[in-house]
Write an enzyme that holds these catalytic residues in place. Structure first.
Site, PDB file in Angstrom:
ATOM      1  N   SER A 205       0.816  -1.213   0.000  1.00  0.00           N
ATOM      2  CA  SER A 205       0.000   0.000   0.000  1.00  0.00           C
ATOM      3  C   SER A 205       0.852   1.266   0.000  1.00  0.00           C
ATOM      4  CB  SER A 205      -0.892   0.033   1.241  1.00  0.00           C
ATOM      5  OG  SER A 205      -1.741  -1.086   1.267  1.00  0.00           O
TER       6      SER A 205
HETATM    7  N1  SAH Z   1       0.164  -5.632   4.038  1.00  0.00           N
HETATM    8  C1  SAH Z   1       1.020  -5.906   2.884  1.00  0.00           C
HETATM    9  C2  SAH Z   1       0.337  -5.640   1.569  1.00  0.00           C
HETATM   10  C3  SAH Z   1      -0.738  -6.592   1.321  1.00  0.00           C
HETATM   11  S1  SAH Z   1      -1.269  -6.817  -0.357  1.00  0.00           S
HETATM   12  C4  SAH Z   1       2.318  -5.143   2.957  1.00  0.00           C
HETATM   13  O1  SAH Z   1       2.513  -4.353   3.879  1.00  0.00           O
HETATM   14  O2  SAH Z   1       3.158  -5.364   2.083  1.00  0.00           O
HETATM   15  C5  SAH Z   1      -2.541  -7.985   0.037  1.00  0.00           C
HETATM   16  C6  SAH Z   1      -2.031  -9.339   0.423  1.00  0.00           C
HETATM   17  O3  SAH Z   1      -3.136 -10.106   0.852  1.00  0.00           O
HETATM   18  C7  SAH Z   1      -1.385 -10.111  -0.732  1.00  0.00           C
HETATM   19  O4  SAH Z   1      -0.108 -10.524  -0.363  1.00  0.00           O
HETATM   20  C8  SAH Z   1      -2.330 -11.292  -0.918  1.00  0.00           C
HETATM   21  O5  SAH Z   1      -1.674 -12.487  -1.312  1.00  0.00           O
HETATM   22  C9  SAH Z   1      -2.934 -11.430   0.461  1.00  0.00           C
HETATM   23  N2  SAH Z   1      -4.208 -12.136   0.545  1.00  0.00           N
HETATM   24  C10 SAH Z   1      -5.272 -12.086  -0.286  1.00  0.00           C
HETATM   25  N3  SAH Z   1      -6.265 -12.879   0.164  1.00  0.00           N
HETATM   26  C11 SAH Z   1      -5.825 -13.447   1.323  1.00  0.00           C
HETATM   27  C12 SAH Z   1      -6.366 -14.366   2.274  1.00  0.00           C
HETATM   28  N4  SAH Z   1      -7.595 -14.875   2.142  1.00  0.00           N
HETATM   29  N5  SAH Z   1      -5.614 -14.719   3.320  1.00  0.00           N
HETATM   30  C13 SAH Z   1      -4.357 -14.242   3.492  1.00  0.00           C
HETATM   31  N6  SAH Z   1      -3.782 -13.369   2.637  1.00  0.00           N
HETATM   32  C14 SAH Z   1      -4.501 -12.974   1.561  1.00  0.00           C
END
Ligand code: SAH
Length: 204
Positions: free
Chosen positions: A52
């Site tokens: 983000s």
């Molecule tokens: N917080 C992260 C950015 C997250 S992007 C940072 O600081 O870099 C969103 C993430 O959520 C991705 O890595 C994706 O693989 C994950 N995601 C999507 N659906 C999910 C689920 N059901 N359980 C766990 N992770 C999930």
């Protein structure tokens, strides 16, 4: 980054600002993108996922209102950057990621930087992390069609959750407070997150 992009947009929590001044955001990115680490936008972190925008990280963290002793659940570990921000502000972070290569890379980065209070699990985070519940606060960093019921269940009474809720390609940031009578939600700003894919989220 913090002065122009975050303080300039009225994020005020001094502990959040201090954490984001301290953490080397570039360390969480693939080599080729490190030069852009402090830019005012989201960045690709691999596997089609995104880290983000700094302002969004700051705002979501501020909305949780952390004071220090809390146990916090994050869904969507991604690069591990948000988990590091949370780790600076609370007692223990539990973070769940569905893509193994990202969970492994985040673990390595957090270990290298000395973040021992972050536990990572590879799983469908729409189920939360039942064994470690209840949590004082929950942050979901992927966009969801609804508020997943297991996450509400795993939140303590009086606890807060921030979660982007809406359509697949556009959401609104929602703050949820759990009370004895049920949940109270309030809307913050429009946002665009990658989809939360799982049993209580979007289907693949
Ligand atoms: N917080 C992260 C950015 C997250 S992007 C940072 O600081 O870099 C969103 C993430 O959520 C991705 O890595 C994706 O693989 C994950 N995601 C999507 N659906 C999910 C689920 N059901 N359980 C766990 N992770 C999930």
């Amino acid at each position: 980054m913090v002065g122009e992009q975050i303080v300039g947009r009225r994020v005020k929590d001094e502990r959040v600002l201090a954490a984001m001044r301290k953490i080397p955001r570039h360390e969480f990115l693939p080599e080729a993108l490190r030069g852009m680490a402090y830019a005012d936008n989201a960045l690709p972190l691999g596997e089609g996922q995104t880290m983000s925008q700094p302002y969004m990280v700051a705002l979501m963290t501020e909305l949780l209102g952390l004071k220090g002793p809390e146990r916090v659940l994050e869904i969507g570990t991604g690069s591990g950057y948000q988990a590091a921000v949370l780790a600076e502000l609370c007692g223990k972070v539990y973070t769940v990621e569905r893509i193994k290569s990202l969970a492994d890379k985040a673990r390595a980065t957090l270990d290298r930087l000395g973040y021992k209070s972050v536990a990572i699990k590879m799983y469908d985070g729409t189920y939360g992390w039942k064994e470690m519940a209840p949590f004082d606060a929950i942050m979901v960093t992927a966009g969801s069609p609804d508020i997943p019921a297991p996450l509400v269940e795993q939140l303590k009474e009086g606890g807060r959750m921030v979660i982007p809720v809406g359509e697949r390609y556009g959401q609104e940031l929602i703050t949820v407070v759990k009370t004895a009578e049920g949940i109270v939600t309030s809307r913050s700003i429009p946002c665009v997150f990658v989809p939360l894919i799982g049993n209580h989220g979007w289907k693949e």
